[in-house]
Scaffold this motif. Structure first.
Motif, PDB file in Angstrom:
ATOM      1  N   SER A  55       0.792  -1.232   0.000  1.00 37.87           N
ATOM      2  CA  SER A  55       0.000   0.000   0.000  1.00 37.87           C
ATOM      3  C   SER A  55       0.818   1.274   0.000  1.00 37.87           C
ATOM      4  O   SER A  55       0.322   2.320  -0.401  1.00 37.87           O
ATOM      5  N   CYS A  56       2.037   1.212   0.497  1.00 37.72           N
ATOM      6  CA  CYS A  56       2.860   2.413   0.678  1.00 37.72           C
ATOM      7  C   CYS A  56       4.207   2.253  -0.011  1.00 37.72           C
ATOM      8  O   CYS A  56       4.867   1.230   0.160  1.00 37.72           O
ATOM      9  N   GLY A  57       4.615   3.278  -0.717  1.00 38.72           N
ATOM     10  CA  GLY A  57       5.960   3.294  -1.254  1.00 38.72           C
ATOM     11  C   GLY A  57       6.967   3.492  -0.125  1.00 38.72           C
ATOM     12  O   GLY A  57       6.653   4.104   0.895  1.00 38.72           O
ATOM     13  N   LYS A  58       8.159   2.968  -0.286  1.00 40.95           N
ATOM     14  CA  LYS A  58       9.194   3.042   0.761  1.00 40.95           C
ATOM     15  C   LYS A  58       9.533   4.470   1.165  1.00 40.95           C
ATOM     16  O   LYS A  58       9.842   4.740   2.301  1.00 40.95           O
ATOM     17  N   GLU A  59       9.497   5.373   0.218  1.00 38.11           N
ATOM     18  CA  GLU A  59       9.918   6.752   0.468  1.00 38.11           C
ATOM     19  C   GLU A  59       8.763   7.739   0.390  1.00 38.11           C
ATOM     20  O   GLU A  59       8.941   8.865  -0.067  1.00 38.11           O
ATOM     21  N   GLU A  60       7.559   7.311   0.833  1.00 44.61           N
ATOM     22  CA  GLU A  60       6.433   8.238   0.812  1.00 44.61           C
ATOM     23  C   GLU A  60       5.714   8.254   2.156  1.00 44.61           C
ATOM     24  O   GLU A  60       5.693   7.256   2.875  1.00 44.61           O
ATOM     25  N   THR A  61       5.155   9.391   2.488  1.00 48.16           N
ATOM     26  CA  THR A  61       4.339   9.508   3.685  1.00 48.16           C
ATOM     27  C   THR A  61       3.083   8.685   3.465  1.00 48.16           C
ATOM     28  O   THR A  61       2.495   8.710   2.387  1.00 48.16           O
ATOM     29  N   CYS A  62       2.692   7.943   4.495  1.00 46.62           N
ATOM     30  CA  CYS A  62       1.590   7.000   4.337  1.00 46.62           C
ATOM     31  C   CYS A  62       0.835   6.856   5.659  1.00 46.62           C
ATOM     32  O   CYS A  62       1.460   6.708   6.714  1.00 46.62           O
ATOM     33  N   PHE A  63      -0.473   6.909   5.588  1.00 47.78           N
ATOM     34  CA  PHE A  63      -1.316   6.746   6.769  1.00 47.78           C
ATOM     35  C   PHE A  63      -2.360   5.676   6.459  1.00 47.78           C
ATOM     36  O   PHE A  63      -3.181   5.862   5.549  1.00 47.78           O
ATOM     37  N   LEU A  64      -2.313   4.567   7.185  1.00 49.74           N
ATOM     38  CA  LEU A  64      -3.235   3.454   6.973  1.00 49.74           C
ATOM     39  C   LEU A  64      -4.049   3.200   8.233  1.00 49.74           C
ATOM     40  O   LEU A  64      -3.507   3.209   9.338  1.00 49.74           O
ATOM     41  N   ARG A  65      -5.331   2.952   8.046  1.00 52.21           N
ATOM     42  CA  ARG A  65      -6.206   2.553   9.149  1.00 52.21           C
ATOM     43  C   ARG A  65      -6.822   1.220   8.756  1.00 52.21           C
ATOM     44  O   ARG A  65      -7.400   1.082   7.669  1.00 52.21           O
ATOM     45  N   PHE A  66      -6.671   0.230   9.632  1.00 50.21           N
ATOM     46  CA  PHE A  66      -7.123  -1.126   9.347  1.00 50.21           C
ATOM     47  C   PHE A  66      -8.357  -1.485  10.165  1.00 50.21           C
ATOM     48  O   PHE A  66      -8.459  -1.135  11.345  1.00 50.21           O
ATOM     49  N   PHE A  67      -9.249  -2.232   9.538  1.00 52.49           N
ATOM     50  CA  PHE A  67     -10.495  -2.665  10.167  1.00 52.49           C
ATOM     51  C   PHE A  67     -10.821  -4.079   9.688  1.00 52.49           C
ATOM     52  O   PHE A  67     -10.334  -4.507   8.645  1.00 52.49           O
ATOM     53  N   THR A  68     -11.683  -4.774  10.441  1.00 49.78           N
ATOM     54  CA  THR A  68     -12.304  -5.996   9.942  1.00 49.78           C
ATOM     55  C   THR A  68     -13.749  -5.649   9.601  1.00 49.78           C
ATOM     56  O   THR A  68     -14.212  -4.545   9.871  1.00 49.78           O
ATOM     57  N   ASN A  69     -14.447  -6.620   9.026  1.00 53.15           N
ATOM     58  CA  ASN A  69     -15.816  -6.371   8.594  1.00 53.15           C
ATOM     59  C   ASN A  69     -16.655  -7.631   8.805  1.00 53.15           C
ATOM     60  O   ASN A  69     -17.031  -8.305   7.850  1.00 53.15           O
ATOM     61  N   SER A  70     -16.931  -7.950  10.052  1.00 54.76           N
ATOM     62  CA  SER A  70     -17.657  -9.180  10.367  1.00 54.76           C
ATOM     63  C   SER A  70     -19.110  -9.148   9.913  1.00 54.76           C
ATOM     64  O   SER A  70     -19.732 -10.195   9.741  1.00 54.76           O
ATOM     65  N   THR A  71     -19.658  -7.972   9.680  1.00 55.20           N
ATOM     66  CA  THR A  71     -21.065  -7.858   9.296  1.00 55.20           C
ATOM     67  C   THR A  71     -21.273  -7.920   7.783  1.00 55.20           C
ATOM     68  O   THR A  71     -22.404  -8.035   7.325  1.00 55.20           O
ATOM     69  N   GLY A  72     -20.191  -7.809   7.029  1.00 55.72           N
ATOM     70  CA  GLY A  72     -20.315  -7.824   5.576  1.00 55.72           C
ATOM     71  C   GLY A  72     -20.820  -6.520   4.993  1.00 55.72           C
ATOM     72  O   GLY A  72     -21.318  -6.479   3.863  1.00 55.72           O
ATOM     73  N   ALA A  73     -20.685  -5.428   5.746  1.00 54.73           N
ATOM     74  CA  ALA A  73     -21.107  -4.109   5.258  1.00 54.73           C
ATOM     75  C   ALA A  73     -20.279  -3.732   4.028  1.00 54.73           C
ATOM     76  O   ALA A  73     -19.137  -4.152   3.882  1.00 54.73           O
ATOM     77  N   THR A  74     -20.860  -2.944   3.161  1.00 50.47           N
ATOM     78  CA  THR A  74     -20.151  -2.495   1.965  1.00 50.47           C
ATOM     79  C   THR A  74     -19.045  -1.524   2.366  1.00 50.47           C
ATOM     80  O   THR A  74     -19.316  -0.501   2.991  1.00 50.47           O
ATOM     81  N   PRO A  75     -17.776  -1.859   2.043  1.00 49.28           N
ATOM     82  CA  PRO A  75     -16.663  -0.974   2.423  1.00 49.28           C
ATOM     83  C   PRO A  75     -16.581   0.245   1.515  1.00 49.28           C
ATOM     84  O   PRO A  75     -16.171   0.148   0.365  1.00 49.28           O
ATOM     85  N   THR A  76     -17.028   1.378   2.025  1.00 45.33           N
ATOM     86  CA  THR A  76     -16.981   2.652   1.312  1.00 45.33           C
ATOM     87  C   THR A  76     -16.479   3.716   2.280  1.00 45.33           C
ATOM     88  O   THR A  76     -16.401   3.489   3.479  1.00 45.33           O
ATOM     89  N   VAL A  77     -16.148   4.874   1.746  1.00 49.47           N
ATOM     90  CA  VAL A  77     -15.771   6.015   2.582  1.00 49.47           C
ATOM     91  C   VAL A  77     -16.831   7.074   2.385  1.00 49.47           C
ATOM     92  O   VAL A  77     -17.155   7.398   1.243  1.00 49.47           O
ATOM     93  N   PRO A  78     -17.402   7.594   3.456  1.00 48.19           N
ATOM     94  CA  PRO A  78     -17.064   7.280   4.846  1.00 48.19           C
ATOM     95  C   PRO A  78     -17.453   5.844   5.202  1.00 48.19           C
ATOM     96  O   PRO A  78     -18.413   5.297   4.656  1.00 48.19           O
TER      97      PRO A  78
END
Length: 116
Positions: A55-78
């Motif tokens: 997900s992230c290049g070695k030389e780039e600023t990167c912010f990742l937030r990880f989640f699980t999805n036990s309910t099967g909700a559609t993963p969208t943002v928000p």
């Protein structure tokens, strides 16, 4: 002979099967990426290392937030509330500040003192 020439012209990596991508990028907000991981991998630090590398290049600023999805909700943002309720980890890399941070979610009850 033509098939042999084509095979020889391809790089070795192209003939090997690609690694399975079993995580989902739900979306981005600026530099922030929201990633849904399988529940079976939620406590596997090596798994996160692989996702971070993908997900992230070695030389780039990167912010990742990880989640699980036990309910099967559609993963969208928000993210839907059902996914927001299942944080697993976060990763932050600031090239400007020369700093990386990985933290587990306290929800996972891992033996990490510095959880969120």
């Amino acid at each position: 002979m033509c098939a042999a020439l084509v095979a020889c012209a391809l790089p070795a990596a192209a003939t090997e099967p690609a690694a399975a991508n079993d995580w989902t990028l739900a979306g981005r907000l600026g530099l922030m990426q929201f990633i849904v991981v399988p529940e079976a991998s939620a406590r596997d630090r090596d798994y996160y290392t692989r996702v971070i590398e993908q997900s992230c290049g070695k030389e780039e600023t990167c912010f990742l937030r990880f989640f699980t999805n036990s309910t099967g909700a559609t993963p969208t943002v928000p993210l839907p509330d059902a996914i927001l309720a299942e944080p697993t980890a976060l990763f932050q890399r600031s090239i400007k500040q020369a700093r990386e941070q990985f933290q587990w979610s306290c929800r996972l009850q891992l033996a990490e003192a510095n959880c969120f």
